[in-house]
Design a protein around this motif. Structure first.
Motif, PDB file in Angstrom:
ATOM      1  N   ASP A 283       0.354   4.214   7.435  1.00  0.00           N
ATOM      2  CA  ASP A 283      -0.237   4.607   8.719  1.00  0.00           C
ATOM      3  C   ASP A 283      -1.723   4.276   8.810  1.00  0.00           C
ATOM      4  OD1 ASP A 283       2.218   5.570   9.548  1.00  0.00           O
ATOM      5  OD2 ASP A 283       1.731   7.681   9.172  1.00  0.00           O
ATOM      6  N   GLY A 284      -2.258   3.565   7.803  1.00  0.00           N
ATOM      7  CA  GLY A 284      -3.667   3.186   7.831  1.00  0.00           C
ATOM      8  C   GLY A 284      -4.613   4.332   7.538  1.00  0.00           C
ATOM      9  N   MET A 285      -4.154   5.289   6.731  1.00  0.00           N
ATOM     10  CA  MET A 285      -4.967   6.457   6.406  1.00  0.00           C
ATOM     11  C   MET A 285      -5.155   6.590   4.888  1.00  0.00           C
ATOM     12  SD  MET A 285      -3.396   9.020   9.293  1.00  0.00           S
ATOM     13  CE  MET A 285      -4.499  10.363   8.902  1.00  0.00           C
ATOM     14  N   PRO A 286      -5.811   5.598   4.270  1.00  0.00           N
ATOM     15  CA  PRO A 286      -5.958   5.639   2.811  1.00  0.00           C
ATOM     16  C   PRO A 286      -6.799   6.805   2.304  1.00  0.00           C
ATOM     17  CG  PRO A 286      -7.331   3.913   3.743  1.00  0.00           C
ATOM     18  CD  PRO A 286      -6.457   4.422   4.858  1.00  0.00           C
ATOM     19  N   PHE A 287      -7.762   7.283   3.093  1.00  0.00           N
ATOM     20  CA  PHE A 287      -8.555   8.436   2.665  1.00  0.00           C
ATOM     21  C   PHE A 287      -7.651   9.645   2.477  1.00  0.00           C
ATOM     22  CE2 PHE A 287     -10.904  12.330   3.611  1.00  0.00           C
ATOM     23  CZ  PHE A 287     -11.933  12.248   2.688  1.00  0.00           C
ATOM     24  N   HIS A 288      -6.717   9.835   3.380  1.00  0.00           N
ATOM     25  CA  HIS A 288      -5.798  10.962   3.295  1.00  0.00           C
ATOM     26  C   HIS A 288      -4.829  10.776   2.122  1.00  0.00           C
ATOM     27  CE1 HIS A 288      -7.483  11.216   7.299  1.00  0.00           C
ATOM     28  NE2 HIS A 288      -7.180  12.499   7.283  1.00  0.00           N
ATOM     29  N   ALA A 289      -4.421   9.535   1.862  1.00  0.00           N
ATOM     30  CA  ALA A 289      -3.574   9.258   0.696  1.00  0.00           C
ATOM     31  C   ALA A 289      -4.332   9.619  -0.584  1.00  0.00           C
ATOM     32  CB  ALA A 289      -3.150   7.798   0.677  1.00  0.00           C
TER      33      ALA A 289
ATOM     34  N   ALA B 201      -6.695   4.265  -3.659  1.00  0.00           N
ATOM     35  CA  ALA B 201      -6.735   4.652  -2.246  1.00  0.00           C
ATOM     36  C   ALA B 201      -8.171   4.717  -1.727  1.00  0.00           C
ATOM     37  CB  ALA B 201      -6.020   5.990  -2.041  1.00  0.00           C
ATOM     38  N   VAL B 202      -9.103   5.158  -2.570  1.00  0.00           N
ATOM     39  CA  VAL B 202     -10.508   5.185  -2.155  1.00  0.00           C
ATOM     40  C   VAL B 202     -11.033   3.760  -2.012  1.00  0.00           C
ATOM     41  CG1 VAL B 202     -12.854   5.863  -2.828  1.00  0.00           C
ATOM     42  CG2 VAL B 202     -10.983   7.466  -3.076  1.00  0.00           C
ATOM     43  N   GLY B 203     -10.605   2.860  -2.897  1.00  0.00           N
ATOM     44  CA  GLY B 203     -11.003   1.454  -2.758  1.00  0.00           C
ATOM     45  C   GLY B 203     -10.546   0.876  -1.429  1.00  0.00           C
ATOM     46  N   VAL B 204      -9.319   1.185  -1.039  1.00  0.00           N
ATOM     47  CA  VAL B 204      -8.798   0.726   0.248  1.00  0.00           C
ATOM     48  C   VAL B 204      -9.584   1.383   1.383  1.00  0.00           C
ATOM     49  CG1 VAL B 204      -6.768   0.668   1.749  1.00  0.00           C
ATOM     50  CG2 VAL B 204      -6.522   0.215  -0.697  1.00  0.00           C
TER      51      VAL B 204
ATOM     52  N   ALA C 229      -7.311  -8.164  -4.733  1.00  0.00           N
ATOM     53  CA  ALA C 229      -8.045  -7.713  -3.550  1.00  0.00           C
ATOM     54  C   ALA C 229      -9.538  -7.642  -3.861  1.00  0.00           C
ATOM     55  CB  ALA C 229      -7.520  -6.354  -3.089  1.00  0.00           C
ATOM     56  N   ALA C 230      -9.891  -7.123  -5.045  1.00  0.00           N
ATOM     57  CA  ALA C 230     -11.303  -7.045  -5.441  1.00  0.00           C
ATOM     58  C   ALA C 230     -11.902  -8.451  -5.525  1.00  0.00           C
ATOM     59  CB  ALA C 230     -11.446  -6.304  -6.768  1.00  0.00           C
ATOM     60  N   ASP C 231     -11.158  -9.397  -6.088  1.00  0.00           N
ATOM     61  CA  ASP C 231     -11.635 -10.784  -6.165  1.00  0.00           C
ATOM     62  C   ASP C 231     -11.845 -11.371  -4.766  1.00  0.00           C
ATOM     63  OD1 ASP C 231     -11.542 -10.675  -8.940  1.00  0.00           O
ATOM     64  OD2 ASP C 231      -9.643 -11.796  -9.089  1.00  0.00           O
TER      65      ASP C 231
ATOM     66  N   ALA D  87     -12.668  -8.803   3.522  1.00  0.00           N
ATOM     67  CA  ALA D  87     -13.657  -7.740   3.454  1.00  0.00           C
ATOM     68  C   ALA D  87     -13.178  -6.422   4.026  1.00  0.00           C
ATOM     69  CB  ALA D  87     -14.924  -8.174   4.174  1.00  0.00           C
ATOM     70  N   THR D  88     -11.994  -6.396   4.613  1.00  0.00           N
ATOM     71  CA  THR D  88     -11.529  -5.144   5.212  1.00  0.00           C
ATOM     72  C   THR D  88     -10.093  -4.882   4.802  1.00  0.00           C
ATOM     73  OG1 THR D  88     -10.631  -6.139   7.220  1.00  0.00           O
ATOM     74  CG2 THR D  88     -12.975  -5.556   7.250  1.00  0.00           C
ATOM     75  N   ALA D  89      -9.705  -3.640   4.887  1.00  0.00           N
ATOM     76  CA  ALA D  89      -8.337  -3.277   4.553  1.00  0.00           C
ATOM     77  C   ALA D  89      -7.351  -3.950   5.493  1.00  0.00           C
ATOM     78  CB  ALA D  89      -8.153  -1.768   4.590  1.00  0.00           C
ATOM     79  N   ALA D  90      -7.775  -4.254   6.706  1.00  0.00           N
ATOM     80  CA  ALA D  90      -6.876  -4.903   7.662  1.00  0.00           C
ATOM     81  C   ALA D  90      -6.442  -6.276   7.165  1.00  0.00           C
ATOM     82  CB  ALA D  90      -7.557  -5.020   9.023  1.00  0.00           C
ATOM     83  N   THR D  91      -7.281  -6.921   6.346  1.00  0.00           N
ATOM     84  CA  THR D  91      -6.932  -8.242   5.832  1.00  0.00           C
ATOM     85  C   THR D  91      -6.258  -8.180   4.472  1.00  0.00           C
ATOM     86  OG1 THR D  91      -9.115  -8.532   4.851  1.00  0.00           O
ATOM     87  CG2 THR D  91      -8.820  -9.345   7.103  1.00  0.00           C
ATOM     88  N   LEU D  92      -6.149  -6.987   3.918  1.00  0.00           N
ATOM     89  CA  LEU D  92      -5.483  -6.820   2.628  1.00  0.00           C
ATOM     90  C   LEU D  92      -4.014  -6.484   2.863  1.00  0.00           C
ATOM     91  CD1 LEU D  92      -8.136  -4.587   0.800  1.00  0.00           C
ATOM     92  CD2 LEU D  92      -7.873  -7.069   0.653  1.00  0.00           C
ATOM     93  N   ASP D  93      -3.138  -7.189   2.210  1.00  0.00           N
ATOM     94  CA  ASP D  93      -1.704  -6.936   2.324  1.00  0.00           C
ATOM     95  C   ASP D  93      -1.334  -5.878   1.293  1.00  0.00           C
ATOM     96  OD1 ASP D  93       0.967  -7.132   3.004  1.00  0.00           O
ATOM     97  OD2 ASP D  93       1.309  -8.920   1.785  1.00  0.00           O
ATOM     98  N   LEU D  94      -1.357  -4.611   1.725  1.00  0.00           N
ATOM     99  CA  LEU D  94      -1.137  -3.512   0.793  1.00  0.00           C
ATOM    100  C   LEU D  94       0.270  -3.537   0.213  1.00  0.00           C
ATOM    101  CD1 LEU D  94      -2.812  -0.633   2.823  1.00  0.00           C
ATOM    102  CD2 LEU D  94      -3.757  -1.902   0.897  1.00  0.00           C
ATOM    103  N   PRO D  95       0.383  -3.319  -1.085  1.00  0.00           N
ATOM    104  CA  PRO D  95       1.687  -3.295  -1.738  1.00  0.00           C
ATOM    105  C   PRO D  95       2.355  -1.935  -1.588  1.00  0.00           C
ATOM    106  CG  PRO D  95       0.022  -2.875  -3.345  1.00  0.00           C
ATOM    107  CD  PRO D  95      -0.703  -3.098  -2.042  1.00  0.00           C
ATOM    108  N   ARG D  96       3.618  -1.881  -1.914  1.00  0.00           N
ATOM    109  CA  ARG D  96       4.363  -0.603  -1.965  1.00  0.00           C
ATOM    110  C   ARG D  96       4.038   0.065  -3.300  1.00  0.00           C
ATOM    111  NH1 ARG D  96       6.305   1.118   2.382  1.00  0.00           N
ATOM    112  NH2 ARG D  96       7.725   2.409   1.236  1.00  0.00           N
ATOM    113  N   LEU D  97       3.984   1.387  -3.283  1.00  0.00           N
ATOM    114  CA  LEU D  97       3.775   2.127  -4.524  1.00  0.00           C
ATOM    115  C   LEU D  97       5.010   2.047  -5.409  1.00  0.00           C
ATOM    116  CD1 LEU D  97       2.072   5.279  -2.973  1.00  0.00           C
ATOM    117  CD2 LEU D  97       0.959   3.408  -4.192  1.00  0.00           C
ATOM    118  N   ARG D  98       6.172   2.111  -4.791  1.00  0.00           N
ATOM    119  CA  ARG D  98       7.454   1.983  -5.506  1.00  0.00           C
ATOM    120  C   ARG D  98       8.279   0.961  -4.754  1.00  0.00           C
ATOM    121  NH1 ARG D  98       9.558   8.128  -6.150  1.00  0.00           N
ATOM    122  NH2 ARG D  98       9.199   8.097  -3.924  1.00  0.00           N
ATOM    123  N   SER D  99       9.172   0.302  -5.482  1.00  0.00           N
ATOM    124  CA  SER D  99      10.059  -0.641  -4.804  1.00  0.00           C
ATOM    125  C   SER D  99      11.029   0.150  -3.934  1.00  0.00           C
ATOM    126  CB  SER D  99      10.817  -1.502  -5.808  1.00  0.00           C
ATOM    127  OG  SER D  99      11.604  -0.695  -6.651  1.00  0.00           O
ATOM    128  N   ARG D 100      11.444  -0.456  -2.862  1.00  0.00           N
ATOM    129  CA  ARG D 100      12.404   0.213  -1.970  1.00  0.00           C
ATOM    130  C   ARG D 100      13.775   0.189  -2.631  1.00  0.00           C
ATOM    131  NH1 ARG D 100      10.337  -0.045   3.821  1.00  0.00           N
ATOM    132  NH2 ARG D 100       8.356  -1.052   3.560  1.00  0.00           N
TER     133      ARG D 100
END
Length: 168
Positions: free
Chosen positions: A63-69, A96-99, A144-146, A154-167
């Motif tokens: 949901d785009g809420m990494p601070f809450h995660a 999550a704070v990095g994101v 992502a750091a690289d 430079a933004t989370a919008a351009t980072l393709d966030l991975p899943r924490l666990r596989s589906r």
């Protein structure tokens, strides 16, 4: 409970005397002016099962809420009884704070926290604790750091966030 700071401002405190900021916050955890409409904050000190932690954190990341995660992971870190579990949850909170920093446009903070998170979770890679794709998350965080460091992302919008666990 409140305490008066120098300058006459009240400071929010909980029953234990710890500082608590009651100001409303936006979806990325940034404080808003008192009286503004903010995003409901995650309750603090909630003890969840690892599965509940991961499901709630994943939903917040989606949901785009990494601070809450981060706050959900922080609860897991602080309530974990095993040192190894505490270190894992702390590393995931750092991710999550990095994101969060990336989403806020803080490239230096994002790069630093993503590298710290990758280093913290890498030792768990072969174990896949609680089904967490630790190796993939650590690789993603370093990549992502690289990308942030070389200016290609430079933004989370351009980072393709991975899943924490596989589906499943």
């Amino acid at each position: 409970m409140s305490e008066t700071r120098s300058g006459g401002q009240d400071r929010d405190r909980d029953e234990g005397g710890r500082a608590r900021n009651a100001r409303p916050r936006d979806g990325l955890g940034r404080p808003l002016p008192y009286g503004a409409d903010g995003v409901e904050r995650q309750p603090e000190g909630v003890v969840r099962t690892p599965g509940e932690t991961l499901a709630e954190a994943q939903e917040l990341l989606d949901d785009g809420m990494p601070f809450h995660a981060h706050e959900v992971f922080e609860d897991a870190w602080k309530s974990a009884s095993e040192p190894g579990d505490r270190a894992l949850w702390k590393g995931l909170a750092q991710l999550a704070v990095g994101v969060t920093h990336a989403a806020r446009g803080n490239a230096r903070g994002a790069e630093s926290l993503l590298r710290r998170a990758a280093d913290a979770i890498t030792p768990y890679g072969s174990d896949r604790p609680y089904g967490i794709e630790v190796g993939a998350l650590a690789d993603w965080a370093r990549g992502a750091a690289d990308a942030i460091a070389d200016g290609s992302s430079a933004t989370a919008a351009t980072l393709d966030l991975p899943r924490l666990r596989s589906r499943d």
